[in-house]
Write an enzyme that holds these catalytic residues in place. Sequence first.
Site, short mmCIF file in Angstrom:
data_model
loop_
_atom_site.label_atom_id
_atom_site.label_comp_id
_atom_site.label_asym_id
_atom_site.label_seq_id
_atom_site.Cartn_x
_atom_site.Cartn_y
_atom_site.Cartn_z
N GLU A 46 0.85 -1.08 0.01
CA GLU A 46 0.13 0.10 -0.03
C GLU A 46 0.82 1.25 -0.04
OE1 GLU A 46 -3.09 -2.76 1.04
OE2 GLU A 46 -1.18 -2.54 2.11
N THR A 47 0.39 2.37 -0.77
CA THR A 47 0.98 3.73 -0.65
C THR A 47 -0.06 4.66 -0.23
OG1 THR A 47 2.76 3.32 -2.42
CG2 THR A 47 1.94 5.50 -1.75
#
Length: 286
Positions: A46-47
């Site tokens: 995830e970003t």
Amino acid sequence: MLDRVKKVAVFTTAPTKGNPAGVVLNADELSSAEMQGIAKKVGLSETVFCLKSEQSRLRLRFFMPDKETPLCGHGTIGAVWLFLKERDNLVSQTITVETKAGQLSLNYDELTEELTMSQCPYQSHPFKEDRAALCQVLGISETDLSEELPLEYGSTGVWTLLVPVKKAELLGKMQADNQLFPDVLTDYPYASIHPYAPSQKDGIDYEARHFSSATAGVKEDPVTGTASGSMVGALANSNKLDQLELTIEQGASLGKAGLVRACALNNQSTGEYAISISGRCCLGDF
């Protein structure tokens, strides 16, 4: 744009351990397409993109390499920790954040250096599909499944299938085929799978792994906050406990061991379990 991304190692104090999240502060000018492009290039599970909010201190959006997701536990904790650190404001306080899964509250304790994140109340759905097929996509046998712990879909914002096995040693032997998950998880085709087992290690209650959904763009998440929240909710609910707190180790099989402290508290008036997860953070290196 990649130079704006900072890497935060979550559920650990070692830069190369735990679960890394990319974090972009002050991301209001970025379009959804630009956010997705950055997340794909970064390549982490995830970003997180931090934006202004009219109702909370921050609004967070979470992008896997191939899609946006409504909530990410380690991403939320990592983003809030970096937000406070960049402002030299890592002092005991409560901060609210807006996500597509709802408004959440986080508490930072400067004595323990932990961030505790509230999650949505625990929801569950029974696993009615083929157990043999499930075991086949995980590379285990049906006799490896625990008969004492709950096998069910759980959610504190994102659905995952909680799969209890008898021994923690089985976790390291699993070889999951993520692309076959939708064929097995017919009720929630794009759910992840979260196998777990009781731990024999001092100070650890359970050990776990987390295999990402078929569309996530990554095969496995090292240490997962939302799934840990679902775990403690499932275990508290199955045993009809008023309160349960667990220390969960995850990521050891990937060389990225991290610790999550997860808590479930029964609301006597609604019967729902309030869920929180806690962990520490540090800056990581790309």
